[in-house]
Design a protein around this motif. Sequence first.
Motif, PDB file in Angstrom:
ATOM      1  N   LYS A 153      -5.115   8.999  13.170  1.00 58.63           N
ATOM      2  CA  LYS A 153      -4.377   8.024  12.093  1.00 58.63           C
ATOM      3  C   LYS A 153      -3.045   7.742  12.381  1.00 58.63           C
ATOM      4  O   LYS A 153      -2.207   6.718  12.211  1.00 58.63           O
ATOM      5  N   ARG A 154      -2.445   9.144  12.599  1.00 56.95           N
ATOM      6  CA  ARG A 154      -0.909   8.858  12.731  1.00 56.95           C
ATOM      7  C   ARG A 154      -0.772   9.252  14.350  1.00 56.95           C
ATOM      8  O   ARG A 154      -0.932   9.988  14.885  1.00 56.95           O
ATOM      9  N   GLU A 201       2.053   8.027  17.813  1.00 60.23           N
ATOM     10  CA  GLU A 201       3.304   7.783  18.583  1.00 60.23           C
ATOM     11  C   GLU A 201       3.214   6.764  19.752  1.00 60.23           C
ATOM     12  O   GLU A 201       2.656   7.123  20.501  1.00 60.23           O
ATOM     13  N   GLN A 248       6.454   5.604  15.288  1.00 59.35           N
ATOM     14  CA  GLN A 248       5.623   6.376  14.594  1.00 59.35           C
ATOM     15  C   GLN A 248       4.815   5.462  13.987  1.00 59.35           C
ATOM     16  O   GLN A 248       5.490   4.434  13.207  1.00 59.35           O
ATOM     17  N   ILE A 249       3.607   5.279  14.221  1.00 60.20           N
ATOM     18  CA  ILE A 249       2.790   4.322  13.591  1.00 60.20           C
ATOM     19  C   ILE A 249       1.521   5.051  12.732  1.00 60.20           C
ATOM     20  O   ILE A 249       1.136   6.159  13.044  1.00 60.20           O
ATOM     21  N   GLU A 250       1.129   4.232  11.589  1.00 61.32           N
ATOM     22  CA  GLU A 250       0.194   4.782  10.668  1.00 61.32           C
ATOM     23  C   GLU A 250      -0.872   3.707  10.879  1.00 61.32           C
ATOM     24  O   GLU A 250      -0.512   2.649  10.688  1.00 61.32           O
ATOM     25  N   VAL A 251      -2.126   4.138  10.959  1.00 62.17           N
ATOM     26  CA  VAL A 251      -3.160   3.113  11.155  1.00 62.17           C
ATOM     27  C   VAL A 251      -3.754   2.990   9.828  1.00 62.17           C
ATOM     28  O   VAL A 251      -4.474   4.004   9.172  1.00 62.17           O
ATOM     29  N   ILE A 252      -3.717   1.713   9.121  1.00 66.16           N
ATOM     30  CA  ILE A 252      -4.018   1.641   7.873  1.00 66.16           C
ATOM     31  C   ILE A 252      -5.640   1.265   7.929  1.00 66.16           C
ATOM     32  O   ILE A 252      -6.534   1.811   7.077  1.00 66.16           O
ATOM     33  N   ILE A 263      -1.324  -1.876  10.807  1.00 64.12           N
ATOM     34  CA  ILE A 263      -0.693  -0.597  11.060  1.00 64.12           C
ATOM     35  C   ILE A 263       0.352  -0.614  10.032  1.00 64.12           C
ATOM     36  O   ILE A 263       0.764  -1.534   9.679  1.00 64.12           O
ATOM     37  N   LYS A 264       1.225   0.539   9.901  1.00 60.88           N
ATOM     38  CA  LYS A 264       2.355   0.505   9.111  1.00 60.88           C
ATOM     39  C   LYS A 264       3.425   1.250  10.078  1.00 60.88           C
ATOM     40  O   LYS A 264       3.081   2.303  10.594  1.00 60.88           O
ATOM     41  N   LYS A 321       7.285   3.103   9.374  1.00 64.17           N
ATOM     42  CA  LYS A 321       8.104   3.829   8.357  1.00 64.17           C
ATOM     43  C   LYS A 321       9.126   2.630   7.731  1.00 64.17           C
ATOM     44  O   LYS A 321       9.668   1.922   8.631  1.00 64.17           O
ATOM     45  N   ALA A 362       3.339  -3.127   5.839  1.00 65.05           N
ATOM     46  CA  ALA A 362       2.067  -3.034   6.779  1.00 65.05           C
ATOM     47  C   ALA A 362       1.906  -4.599   7.410  1.00 65.05           C
ATOM     48  O   ALA A 362       2.214  -5.431   6.891  1.00 65.05           O
TER      49      ALA A 362
END
Lengths: 219, 219
Positions: free
Chosen positions: A153-154, A156, A181-185, A196-197, A199, A203
């Motif tokens: 989910k998290r 780089e 750094q990417i967070e997969v929503i 994705i989101k 920081k 999103a």
Amino acid sequence: MNLTIAEENYIKSIFKLQEGTETVSTNAIAYELDTKPASVTDMAKKLKEKKLIDYEKYHGITLTAEGKKIALQIIRRHRLWECFLVDKLSFSWEEVHELAEELEHVRSEKLTTRLSDFLGNPTTDPHGDPIPDAQGKMNKIRSLQPLDKAAAKRLEVAAVNDQSTALLEFLNAKGIRLGTQIEVIERYEFDNSVEIKIKNQPAFTISEQVSKNILVRPL
Amino acid sequence: MNLTIAEENYIKSIFKLQEGTETVSTNAIAYELDTKPASVTDMAKKLKEKKLIDYEKYHGITLTAEGKKIALQIIRRHRLWECFLVDKLSFSWEEVHELAEELEHVRSEKLTTRLSDFLGNPTTDPHGDPIPDAQGKMNKIRSLQPLDKAAAKRLEVAAVNDQSTALLEFLNAKGIRLGTQIEVIERYEFDNSVEIKIKNQPAFTISEQVSKNILVRPL
DNA sequence: AATAAAGTTTAGACAAATCTAAATATTTTG
DNA sequence: CAAAATATTTAGATTTGTCTAAACTTTATT
Ligand SMILES: [Mn+2]
Ligand SMILES: [Mn+2]
Ligand SMILES: [Mn+2]
Ligand SMILES: [Mn+2]
């Protein structure tokens, strides 16, 4: 070995296309170099003569050990110049490929060594690609996965698969660069798009076309 | 104007040979470029076609305004790269001409501008030659005289006339570089040699061959 | 001014890199 | 497996840059 610029460009393309596959086809090289298959056949004869490729009519092309060594030297020069342009001359990552395409053909071991030292002997270029060392040893960066296939989910951003100005400018616009750094929503199965989101940003969704060209490592 | 590397090299040679003289001869260009007069004639036709030179059969060559402009751009790139190699990569002055001969052909105004900025917009190269600015304006190195003709007793080395490794290595060995202060002890009419002295070193004699290639300004 | 010498151009050839069109080989498919 | 489709090579041109040898022009010399 005294090579022309054209010969060097062929060697480099063959090296690139050879990753994974057994042999490289005439058509694939022609497409890569934006030339015609007939021209590739002509060049294949010359490179075979110089013992830089193995080639049998109708049965594809592979680099010899000598050919690979030369390819790695060219790639080293290409990527070092890209570092120079970005780190020292403040070019952005979508501008440097074309210039490096020319600078890479200045063959001087002394220049290459000193340039590398001047840059602090970098090991990756502005697109996240590894830089071969003076002996031609290049780190395989195979803990990297394309974003469209990554499980975690998290993530780089570690590299991009495609050097095209179009993709790189898109990524600039979205604030995606190496190290981001990417967070997969969410992943949408229908069209394989990914939400994705990043920081401090709302999103947003990117297409499969884009996500398959972003190489990531899990955080 | 899309020029080949060969065309650029011809333009640059013609510019260099044109200093002072009215027109440039086929033979002079052939000698300068280490090629044959017949080849120069062939190229002259192409450059005339492109309106970069004025040329009438048997009556010599001169650059047009456009040709001069292009020559100055090439010279600018050449000398900036020489500065880069010496100032940033610690090459010595006798090594850089050959490399700059290749780097000068990477045509990118943006690259040239940024390289110049990166180097602090230098106005002279490692051999004391002036660097044309972005508009093609180049300081005439007026007030410089060859050492064999200079009248004053106390002089400073400002440039060299000849880029050959042989001369530059000789000057290295004698401790003569740009900015070196020289005192003329004696001039010998017989062979036009000059006895000179550099601070903290015993006096020594240099031949006319050498002294005519050292450009000095009076202190 | 005529001739010799020097300089320049032309004619014809060649190597490198490319192309188009036609021929040939391999691979895929019904 | 034979026909069709795809891939590759060959044949023959073209462009760029070079060369040698021969022809021609300009210049220097007697
Ligand atoms: Mn290239
Ligand atoms: Mn790169
Ligand atoms: Mn050059
Ligand atoms: Mn210089």
